[in-house]
Design an enzyme around this catalytic site. Structure first.
Site, short mmCIF file in Angstrom:
data_model
loop_
_atom_site.label_atom_id
_atom_site.label_comp_id
_atom_site.label_asym_id
_atom_site.label_seq_id
_atom_site.Cartn_x
_atom_site.Cartn_y
_atom_site.Cartn_z
N LYS A 1 0.83 -1.21 0.00
CA LYS A 1 0.00 0.00 0.00
C LYS A 1 0.86 1.25 0.00
CE LYS A 1 -3.84 0.04 2.36
NZ LYS A 1 -4.82 0.07 3.46
N GLU B 1 9.85 -6.07 3.93
CA GLU B 1 10.03 -7.37 3.28
C GLU B 1 9.68 -7.29 1.80
OE1 GLU B 1 8.53 -8.21 7.54
OE2 GLU B 1 8.16 -6.76 5.94
N GLY C 1 -5.51 -5.16 5.11
CA GLY C 1 -4.71 -6.11 4.34
C GLY C 1 -5.28 -7.51 4.30
N ARG C 2 -5.71 -8.03 5.44
CA ARG C 2 -6.20 -9.41 5.48
C ARG C 2 -7.62 -9.54 4.93
NH1 ARG C 2 -5.35 -7.19 10.32
NH2 ARG C 2 -7.02 -6.96 11.86
N GLU D 1 -4.78 -12.25 13.80
CA GLU D 1 -4.37 -10.87 13.71
C GLU D 1 -5.54 -9.94 14.05
OE1 GLU D 1 -1.12 -9.41 10.91
OE2 GLU D 1 -2.92 -8.60 9.94
N HIS E 1 -3.19 -38.68 9.92
CA HIS E 1 -1.97 -39.42 10.19
C HIS E 1 -0.92 -38.55 10.86
CE1 HIS E 1 -3.19 -43.01 7.84
NE2 HIS E 1 -3.92 -42.12 7.20
N LYS F 1 8.77 -4.92 14.21
CA LYS F 1 9.27 -4.20 13.04
C LYS F 1 10.18 -3.04 13.46
CE LYS F 1 5.47 -5.03 9.78
NZ LYS F 1 4.44 -4.38 8.94
#
Length: 543
Positions: free
Chosen positions: A209, A215, A270-271, A356, A387, A507
């Site tokens: 954004k 990152e 964002g999510r 979050e 399993h 951060k």
């Protein structure tokens, strides 16, 4: 009751506490024995989904009391506040309008006295033109070759949403296109995702954004260098990069043509951003028509959530059941178990969506919370999980509610694979609910010494969510179902579900530590002894 009343002091909460003490010992075996139609009574269908919640440790009164709690916590007006664009994300002074991105009715939605739907539709139209241009081979790289490789660079919601949806809808993807996703700042992710790609046929989509996310921009500049190393000309950047951002100046400075920048807005978290330009890589993969079918599914669930009475409302029911286990049975985790390999990334996507959003210990009034909020979300596709960790769910000391997600039809017919998959799907919820008693084992002539080990207590709660087939529409309904479930729980817990201040501290500290690592000198006075020792070990061995 006022919204800021302490939750655990409310009459509705205290009523549920009494009710919990009265029924906590009931076993699902007895509940099903006493009511032969229980499976019918505790099931709801909407938007192409069928929810069977009969294998929960509840009776009819439980649902009534949970709905009363939702009403007492003003859930209905809170839902309306969200859909109407009120500033419900108060710590960031923003509206929360991901629902506008899939508003297929195109009804006006006002933010700051302006209808935002024309902007939403404009970006969607621009996405369609771009996707069609790439899918048809019309978009060519710097050397004139058609683009065949799409690499999305983002992190968090800018990665988890499109990467999950791409895997989920891979059956619908255009198979002559290679779609990759890079998120981790670990260079290994970039190197492995690009090592077999031809740069002349590769287009990077940089999703940030602000165009400052550490990152994402680290990977973006590495991609820039990769393109330049192969192309040898700065002009190549504009042919091989698209930006999803609001920072035009930074995008142009990077070398991306401003016409290849796709906008999104502060009222999109964002999510919750998959339906925005963040979904461009997905639209390229599956095509605009399928992308719009996904939006239709989102919209259908949005309307269902907004309009349906709570006791028939899928997101509300799931949200209230989560409250029931999290806050009364004191469970701490929740498993999501999709019986479809295409949904392999769905639990990871829900981890961000839920944890979050509702991983908060302070309420909306700034007070420390004295009750559990968001659960730990985890899971794996069936039958792989059977399993791996199902042993703990069946016979462990922890009570773990679980959602099982399955489909009547498979996209890949191959012998009786799907019947075997679904036989396991049905068997697991049955086994978790009813277990196996010592008496049953004795009748099977099980050796006495093995009976304790082979006894299954049962009474392990599950929800079963089914649809006919995993389509773009179905995926939209599923994602929206969980989005609104998370919202329901946040309202009841009186927390802000749409900020994420908890990700900031790490951060900030990383930005302080990075210069020291780059210079090879650490400040002994700036860190604790553990961090100093770890940094020293790293620098001594990072040769």
């Amino acid at each position: 009751m006022p919204h800021n009343t302490l939750l655990t002091q409310s009459l509705a909460w205290k009523d549920l506490e009494i009710h919990y003490q009265q029924i906590k010992g009931l076993h699902l075996r007895d509940l099903f024995r006493e009511d032969r139609l229980r499976g019918n009574r505790f099931s709801v269908e909407a938007c192409g989904l069928m929810l069977d919640y009969s294998k929960n440790r509840i009776i009819h009164d439980t649902v009534t009391k949970l709905v009363s709690l939702a009403t007492a916590r003003n859930l209905k007006p809170a839902v309306e506040d969200m859909f109407q664009g009120k500033l419900i994300n108060k710590t960031e002074k923003r509206a929360v309008l991901h629902t506008a991105l899939r508003n297929r009715a195109n009804t006006p939605i006002m933010v700051d006295c302006k209808d935002i739907m024309p902007d939403v539709n404009s970006v969607l139209d621009k996405m369609k033109l771009c996707a069609n241009k790439i899918r048809s081979g019309e978009w060519t790289g710097y050397t004139g070759k058609p683009i065949r490789n799409i690499v999305n660079i983002g992190i968090g919601g800018s990665d988890l949403g499109p990467s999950m949806a791409y895997e989920s809808l891979k059956y619908y993807s255009q198979r002559n296109l290679t779609i990759r996703f890079i998120s981790n700042v670990d260079a290994t992710h970039f190197k492995e995702q690009t090592h077999d790609l031809d740069a002349s046929e590769t287009l990077f989509i940089v999703a940030s954004k602000t165009f400052t996310t550490q990152e994402t921009m680290t990977n973006a500049y590495t991609a820039r260098e990769w393109i330049l190393t192969n192309m040898q000309h700065e002009e190549a950047i504009s042919k091989h990069f698209i930006a999803l951002s609001i920072n035009t100046e930074a995008v142009v400075e990077f070398g991306i043509d401003a016409t290849n920048m796709f906008e999104f807005w502060d009222w999109v978290g964002g999510r919750y951003s998959l339906c925005s330009a963040i979904g461009l890589s997905l639209m390229i993969a599956i095509g605009p028509d399928n992308f719009e079918q996904m939006l239709e599914g989102f919209h259908a669930m949005d309307c269902h959530f907004r309009e349906t009475p709570f006791d028939q409302n899928l997101p509300v029911i799931l949200g209230l059941l989560g409250i029931w286990y999290n806050n009364f049975f004191r469970t701490e985790s929740h498993a999501v178990l999709p019986y479809d390999q295409y949904l392999t990334r769905f639990p990871a996507y829900l981890q961000q969506l839920d944890m979050e959003s509702n991983g908060k210990s302070i309420d909306q009034d700034g007070r420390a919370i004295g009750y559990q909020t968001g659960p730990i979300i985890w899971g794996e596709p069936g039958t792989n999980g059977q399993h791996a960790f199902y042993q703990l769910i069946h016979q462990g000391t922890k009570l773990i509610p679980a959602d099982f997600i399955g489909f009547c039809q498979s996209h890949n017919d191959c012998g009786d694979h799907h019947n075997k998959l679904m036989a396991n799907f049905f068997a697991q919820t049955k086994a978790l609910a009813f277990g196996k008693t010592g008496d049953m084992l004795m009748k099977e002539n099980t050796p006495q010494e093995l009976i304790p080990h082979k006894t299954f207590e049962g009474n392990r709660p599950t929800n079963t969510i089914m649809a006919v087939e995993l389509t773009p529409y179905t995926l939209g309904t599923l994602i929206a179902l969980y989005e609104h479930k998370v919202f329901v729980q946040g309202v009841i817990w009186n927390i802000y579900s749409f900020d994420q201040w908890g990700v900031q501290l790490g951060k900030e500290l990383a930005s302080n530590i990075l210069p020291e690592l780059n210079d090879g000198i650490y400040d002994k006075h700036a860190h604790d002894s553990s961090t100093i020792n770890l940094m020293k070990y790293y620098l001594d061995n990072n040769i």
